[in-house]
Design an enzyme around this catalytic site. Structure first.
Site, PDB file in Angstrom:
ATOM      1  N   GLU A 143       0.761  -1.172  -0.001  1.00  0.00           N
ATOM      2  CA  GLU A 143       0.004   0.106  -0.078  1.00  0.00           C
ATOM      3  C   GLU A 143       0.978   1.423  -0.006  1.00  0.00           C
ATOM      4  O   GLU A 143       1.943   1.125   0.669  1.00  0.00           O
ATOM      5  CB  GLU A 143      -0.958   0.022   1.343  1.00  0.00           C
ATOM      6  CG  GLU A 143      -1.827  -1.094   1.563  1.00  0.00           C
ATOM      7  CD  GLU A 143      -3.020  -0.828   0.559  1.00  0.00           C
ATOM      8  OE1 GLU A 143      -3.475   0.382   0.067  1.00  0.00           O
ATOM      9  OE2 GLU A 143      -3.620  -1.714   0.067  1.00  0.00           O
TER      10      GLU A 143
ATOM     11  N   ASN B 260       6.306   6.998  -0.060  1.00  0.00           N
ATOM     12  CA  ASN B 260       7.647   6.481  -0.420  1.00  0.00           C
ATOM     13  C   ASN B 260       8.390   5.732   0.725  1.00  0.00           C
ATOM     14  O   ASN B 260       9.541   5.893   0.748  1.00  0.00           O
ATOM     15  CB  ASN B 260       8.441   7.767  -1.008  1.00  0.00           C
ATOM     16  CG  ASN B 260       7.851   8.316  -2.197  1.00  0.00           C
ATOM     17  OD1 ASN B 260       7.276   7.585  -3.081  1.00  0.00           O
ATOM     18  ND2 ASN B 260       7.948   9.445  -2.311  1.00  0.00           N
ATOM     19  N   ARG B 261       8.037   5.153   1.690  1.00  0.00           N
ATOM     20  CA  ARG B 261       8.357   4.494   2.651  1.00  0.00           C
ATOM     21  C   ARG B 261       9.196   5.419   3.552  1.00  0.00           C
ATOM     22  O   ARG B 261      10.102   4.949   4.379  1.00  0.00           O
ATOM     23  CB  ARG B 261       9.186   3.377   2.133  1.00  0.00           C
ATOM     24  CG  ARG B 261       8.236   2.173   1.479  1.00  0.00           C
ATOM     25  CD  ARG B 261       7.477   1.634   2.167  1.00  0.00           C
ATOM     26  NE  ARG B 261       6.665   0.383   1.773  1.00  0.00           N
ATOM     27  CZ  ARG B 261       5.322   0.687   1.290  1.00  0.00           C
ATOM     28  NH1 ARG B 261       4.650   1.742   1.086  1.00  0.00           N
ATOM     29  NH2 ARG B 261       4.667  -0.737   0.909  1.00  0.00           N
ATOM     30  N   LEU B 262       8.922   6.635   3.580  1.00  0.00           N
ATOM     31  CA  LEU B 262       9.547   7.470   4.566  1.00  0.00           C
ATOM     32  C   LEU B 262       8.809   7.859   5.618  1.00  0.00           C
ATOM     33  O   LEU B 262       8.167   8.889   5.687  1.00  0.00           O
ATOM     34  CB  LEU B 262       9.923   8.670   3.951  1.00  0.00           C
ATOM     35  CG  LEU B 262      11.087   8.679   2.587  1.00  0.00           C
ATOM     36  CD1 LEU B 262      11.216  10.098   2.051  1.00  0.00           C
ATOM     37  CD2 LEU B 262      12.306   8.135   3.155  1.00  0.00           C
TER      38      LEU B 262
END
Ligand SMILES: Cc1cc2nc3c(=O)[nH]c(=O)nc-3n(C[C@H](O)[C@H](O)[C@H](O)COP(=O)(O)O)c2cc1C
Length: 213
Positions: free
Chosen positions: A9, A190-192
């Site tokens: 997701e 963005n997985r940050l």
């Protein structure tokens, strides 16, 4: 069916900044818990409790959070269950709330201690009749030969306590987990992701650190 390696997701939300954080992790938890309720997450008070046994083996199971404040996070259980034996041997435990629909998790570490009998009783009498009987029926975590054993015991207890007055079993009650660390995790684009770890200091104040996701 997609390969589960491809299931992901994208988390699109505002993230979590240090300015937004409450100085108290309990207040921060209160804010997030109320948002989890408003979002109508199923059982937002369901949390995973991790304990460690005498051989260093970790175990986990879900229990329901029934109260929380500055003194800690309270759940109720059978004092003769496996989890209770593990807590008696090592009171360091961990709690985890997986609020996935909000791209959030909260992880807590701390010491578990039994609540007073008065506190357990106060909660016990607030439970529905069936749940009060259930506490008596189950020798939690013990091996049983069949479900029938439970059904028969339930019938027996229904007859015994037919006036509705069910006493608090001596082997049933609450634990309070006094938090030492609390981590708030907010998924970002963005997985940050944003992670903030509160650590209780000797003077009782909380130090806050941002962790790399
Ligand atoms: C949604 C959910 C809520 C649960 N709530 C509790 C609870 O509040 N107290 C409890 O003792 N067990 C609860 N259980 C059962 C525990 O997960 C566990 O099976 C049981 O406590 C025995 O654990 P143990 O053998 O490790 O001691 C719940 C299970 C689920 C799936």
């Amino acid at each position: 069916m997609p390969d589960i390696g491809q299931l992901r997701e994208e988390y699109i939300n505002d993230g979590l900044s240090r300015e937004q954080l409450n100085a108290s992790p309990i207040e921060q938890f209160r804010a997030w818990f109320s948002q989890a309720q408003k979002a109508e997450l199923p059982e937002p008070n369901a949390m995973t409790l991790a304990t460690v046994d005498s051989e260093g083996q970790p175990w986990q199971r879900i229990v329901l959070l029934k109260a929380y404040d500055e003194k800690g996070f309270v759940f109720y259980t059978n004092y003769e269950s496996s989890k209770s034996k593990e807590i008696e041997g090592n009171s360091q435990v961990s709690l985890h709330f997986p609020w996935i629909a909000l791209s959030r998790q909260v992880a807590i570490t701390g010491k578990a201690e039994k609540v007073s009998t008065t506190e357990s009783l106060r909660y016990f009498v607030s439970r529905p009749f069936g749940s009060r009987l259930g506490a008596w029926v189950s020798q939690q975590s013990k091996v049983i030969s069949s479900r029938n054993v439970l059904e028969m015991k339930l019938q027996e207890l229904k007859a015994k306590f037919k006036d509705g007055e069910v006493p608090l079993p001596s082997f049933w009650g609450g634990y309070r987990v006094d938090p030492e660390t609390m981590e708030f995790w907010q998924g970002g684009a963005n997985r940050l992701h944003d992670r903030f770890l509160y650590k209780k200091q000797i003077d009782g104040d909380w130090e806050i650190a941002r962790l790399s996701p």
